[in-house]
Design an enzyme around this catalytic site. Structure first.
Site, PDB file in Angstrom:
ATOM      1  N   LYS A  69       0.990  -1.026   0.045  1.00 34.34           N
ATOM      2  CA  LYS A  69      -0.065  -0.059  -0.053  1.00 34.34           C
ATOM      3  C   LYS A  69       0.977   1.385  -0.133  1.00 34.34           C
ATOM      4  O   LYS A  69       0.189   2.276  -0.380  1.00 34.34           O
ATOM      5  CB  LYS A  69      -1.064  -0.015   1.373  1.00 34.34           C
ATOM      6  CG  LYS A  69      -1.980  -0.996   0.878  1.00 34.34           C
ATOM      7  CD  LYS A  69      -3.317  -0.289   1.246  1.00 34.34           C
ATOM      8  CE  LYS A  69      -4.745  -1.497   0.834  1.00 34.34           C
ATOM      9  NZ  LYS A  69      -4.410  -2.720   1.491  1.00 34.34           N
ATOM     10  N   SER A  94      -8.684   0.286   7.728  1.00 31.10           N
ATOM     11  CA  SER A  94      -8.819  -0.586   8.811  1.00 31.10           C
ATOM     12  C   SER A  94      -7.089  -0.734   8.878  1.00 31.10           C
ATOM     13  O   SER A  94      -6.854  -1.749   9.909  1.00 31.10           O
ATOM     14  CB  SER A  94      -9.282  -1.831   8.327  1.00 31.10           C
ATOM     15  OG  SER A  94      -8.517  -2.664   7.202  1.00 31.10           O
ATOM     16  N   GLU A 220     -10.192 -13.579  -3.116  1.00 27.26           N
ATOM     17  CA  GLU A 220     -10.807 -12.726  -1.996  1.00 27.26           C
ATOM     18  C   GLU A 220     -11.108 -13.894  -1.121  1.00 27.26           C
ATOM     19  O   GLU A 220     -11.462 -15.115  -1.237  1.00 27.26           O
ATOM     20  CB  GLU A 220     -11.660 -11.965  -2.545  1.00 27.26           C
ATOM     21  CG  GLU A 220     -13.096 -12.710  -3.358  1.00 27.26           C
ATOM     22  CD  GLU A 220     -14.037 -11.600  -3.989  1.00 27.26           C
ATOM     23  OE1 GLU A 220     -13.747 -10.370  -3.548  1.00 27.26           O
ATOM     24  OE2 GLU A 220     -14.847 -12.038  -4.490  1.00 27.26           O
ATOM     25  N   GLY A 224     -16.379 -13.064   1.988  1.00 22.78           N
ATOM     26  CA  GLY A 224     -16.702 -11.816   1.288  1.00 22.78           C
ATOM     27  C   GLY A 224     -16.355 -11.852  -0.339  1.00 22.78           C
ATOM     28  O   GLY A 224     -15.417 -11.324  -0.704  1.00 22.78           O
ATOM     29  N   ASP A 226     -17.551 -10.629  -2.726  1.00 20.14           N
ATOM     30  CA  ASP A 226     -18.489  -9.510  -3.612  1.00 20.14           C
ATOM     31  C   ASP A 226     -17.913  -9.296  -4.887  1.00 20.14           C
ATOM     32  O   ASP A 226     -18.680  -8.997  -5.945  1.00 20.14           O
ATOM     33  CB  ASP A 226     -18.241  -8.195  -2.737  1.00 20.14           C
ATOM     34  CG  ASP A 226     -16.998  -7.702  -2.771  1.00 20.14           C
ATOM     35  OD1 ASP A 226     -15.911  -8.022  -1.866  1.00 20.14           O
ATOM     36  OD2 ASP A 226     -16.588  -6.428  -3.249  1.00 20.14           O
ATOM     37  N   SER A 320       1.100  -9.838  -0.260  1.00 19.08           N
ATOM     38  CA  SER A 320       0.687  -8.188  -0.165  1.00 19.08           C
ATOM     39  C   SER A 320       1.127  -7.678   1.096  1.00 19.08           C
ATOM     40  O   SER A 320       1.477  -6.453   1.107  1.00 19.08           O
ATOM     41  CB  SER A 320      -0.772  -8.209  -0.367  1.00 19.08           C
ATOM     42  OG  SER A 320      -1.447  -8.862   0.359  1.00 19.08           O
TER      43      SER A 320
HETATM   44  C1  PLP Z   1      -5.274  -3.704   1.187  1.00 22.72           C
HETATM   45  C2  PLP Z   1      -4.569  -4.841   1.173  1.00 22.72           C
HETATM   46  C3  PLP Z   1      -5.197  -6.085   0.434  1.00 22.72           C
HETATM   47  C4  PLP Z   1      -6.272  -5.447  -0.641  1.00 22.72           C
HETATM   48  O1  PLP Z   1      -5.835  -4.698  -1.563  1.00 22.72           O
HETATM   49  P1  PLP Z   1      -7.027  -3.945  -2.490  1.00 22.72           P
HETATM   50  O2  PLP Z   1      -6.087  -2.963  -3.236  1.00 22.72           O
HETATM   51  O3  PLP Z   1      -7.954  -3.087  -1.710  1.00 22.72           O
HETATM   52  O4  PLP Z   1      -7.733  -4.862  -3.402  1.00 22.72           O
HETATM   53  C5  PLP Z   1      -4.548  -7.112   0.301  1.00 22.72           C
HETATM   54  N1  PLP Z   1      -3.797  -7.279   1.233  1.00 22.72           N
HETATM   55  C6  PLP Z   1      -2.923  -6.618   2.020  1.00 22.72           C
HETATM   56  C7  PLP Z   1      -1.993  -6.957   3.017  1.00 22.72           C
HETATM   57  C8  PLP Z   1      -3.692  -5.231   2.231  1.00 22.72           C
HETATM   58  O5  PLP Z   1      -3.328  -4.521   3.082  1.00 22.72           O
END
Ligand code: PLP
Length: 335
Positions: A69, A94, A220, A224, A226, A320
């Protein structure tokens, strides 16, 4: 209703619809050069042998503030005008987007206000405060965080940067897949964790340009799904905030811009259970010595589920993020 109308209301009726492209991902990469880490791409020979495939992990758990992010947040904030920098940024999250905005704002020397759920992970709250941001709490099952954040902007002139549904944010997120594909060359499939769709839509822009034959899957949580529902219906479906250990993927609705890119280019969206996420967390910890947060395990969990069909493939997996506190980690690993 046209895309921009959905996003910005009727005022945008006469605007040209323009989705971000791979050029925007490349421009983001230039802004991030020397600021974001170029995270490693790592492999497990044991896993490769077990699957009869070659799996490349893009380790965004080693990114600054512990998740991809940072890429989207810094790409967005670094384009603020001097007046906007003075007023500062507002967002809701969050967790990881909050830390990403807070750290980016600190680097760029601007004030940041973050609307966070009162039950946010303690480590994420502490990190956000540690980066010098102002935190406003809300109830994630009762109140609308986006409305609270936008109310701040209306009153105080700050700029709202949402966690996923924003061209600069998703273009920044796409730089992770771009780096992965630069390191590995073309892949047969790419597995991407999916919440509101910023990471997936950015990854799709990168994959389409650098590895056009690569199948790209979003993953996902089962609780959830969606985006799966939205693809089936052909329009964005809103669900109640899902109850899952994947706290980075609890968004009740995919973004309008992200969905437009996802529906054009994604191969499919898969779902996995919380139990599968825990199995992957344990595997990452024990075998790889990596701390991966539950949401970061989505990609591997779905890949393992599909593994028999993937023999012989060169496969990319985006991890991620790695933000989880030690108490929660040990609780989940011992569950
Ligand atoms: C935010 C996040 C996601 C999902 O990313 P999106 O861009 O909202 O789809 C997945 N893994 C981690 C660790 C995140 O912080």
């Amino acid at each position: 209703m046209g895309l921009l109308q959905q996003v910005f209301g009727n005022g945008a009726r006469h605007c040209q619809v323009s989705l971000p492209t791979f050029d925007d991902v490349q421009a983001a990469a230039q802004r991030l050069a020397g600021v974001a880490h170029r995270t490693p791409v790592l492999q497990s020979s044991t896993l490769n042998r077990q699957l009869g495939a070659e799996v490349f992990f893009k380790c965004e758990n080693f990114q600054r503030m512990g998740a991809f992010k940072f890429r989207g947040a810094f790409n967005a904030l670094s384009q603020f005008t001097p007046a906007q920098r003075l007023a500062g940024v507002v967002t809701y999250s969050s967790g990881n987007h909050a830390q990403a905005i807070a750290l980016s704002a600190q680097i760029l020397g601007m004030p940041a206000t973050i609307v966070m759920p009162h039950d946010a992970a303690p480590l994420k709250l502490a990190a956000t405060l540690g980066y010098g941001a102002n935190v406003v709490h809300y109830d994630r099952y009762q109140e609308d965080a986006q409305a609270i954040a936008q109310d701040f902007c209306a009153r105080e002139g700050q700029v709202f940067i949402p966690p996923f549904d924003h061209a600069d944010v998703l273009s920044g997120q796409g730089t992770a897949a771009m780096e992965l594909l630069q390191d590995t060359g073309p892949l047969d499939s790419l597995w991407v964790c999916l919440g509101g769709g910023g990471l997936l839509s950015g990854s799709l822009l990168a994959a389409k340009a650098l590895s056009p034959h690569c199948a790209v899957f979003g993953v996902e949580p089962e609780a959830g799904n969606d985006v799966q529902q939205s693809l089936a219906k052909g329009e964005r479906v809103r669900i109640p905030t899902p109850v899952t250990i994947a706290d980075g993927a609890q968004s009740p609705q995919v973004g309008a811009i992200t969905f437009e890119i996802i529906r054009r280019h994604v191969t499919a969206v898969h779902t996995v259970s919380d139990a599968q996420l825990v199995d992957c967390m344990r595997w990452y910890a024990e075998r790889m010595k990596w701390v991966v947060e539950p949401t970061g395990c989505l990609s591997l969990a779905a890949l393992l589920q599909a593994a028999p069909a993937l023999r012989g493939q060169r496969i990319g997996v985006i991890i991620s993020g790695g933000n989880i506190d030690s108490q929660r980690l040990s609780q989940l690993l011992n569950s």
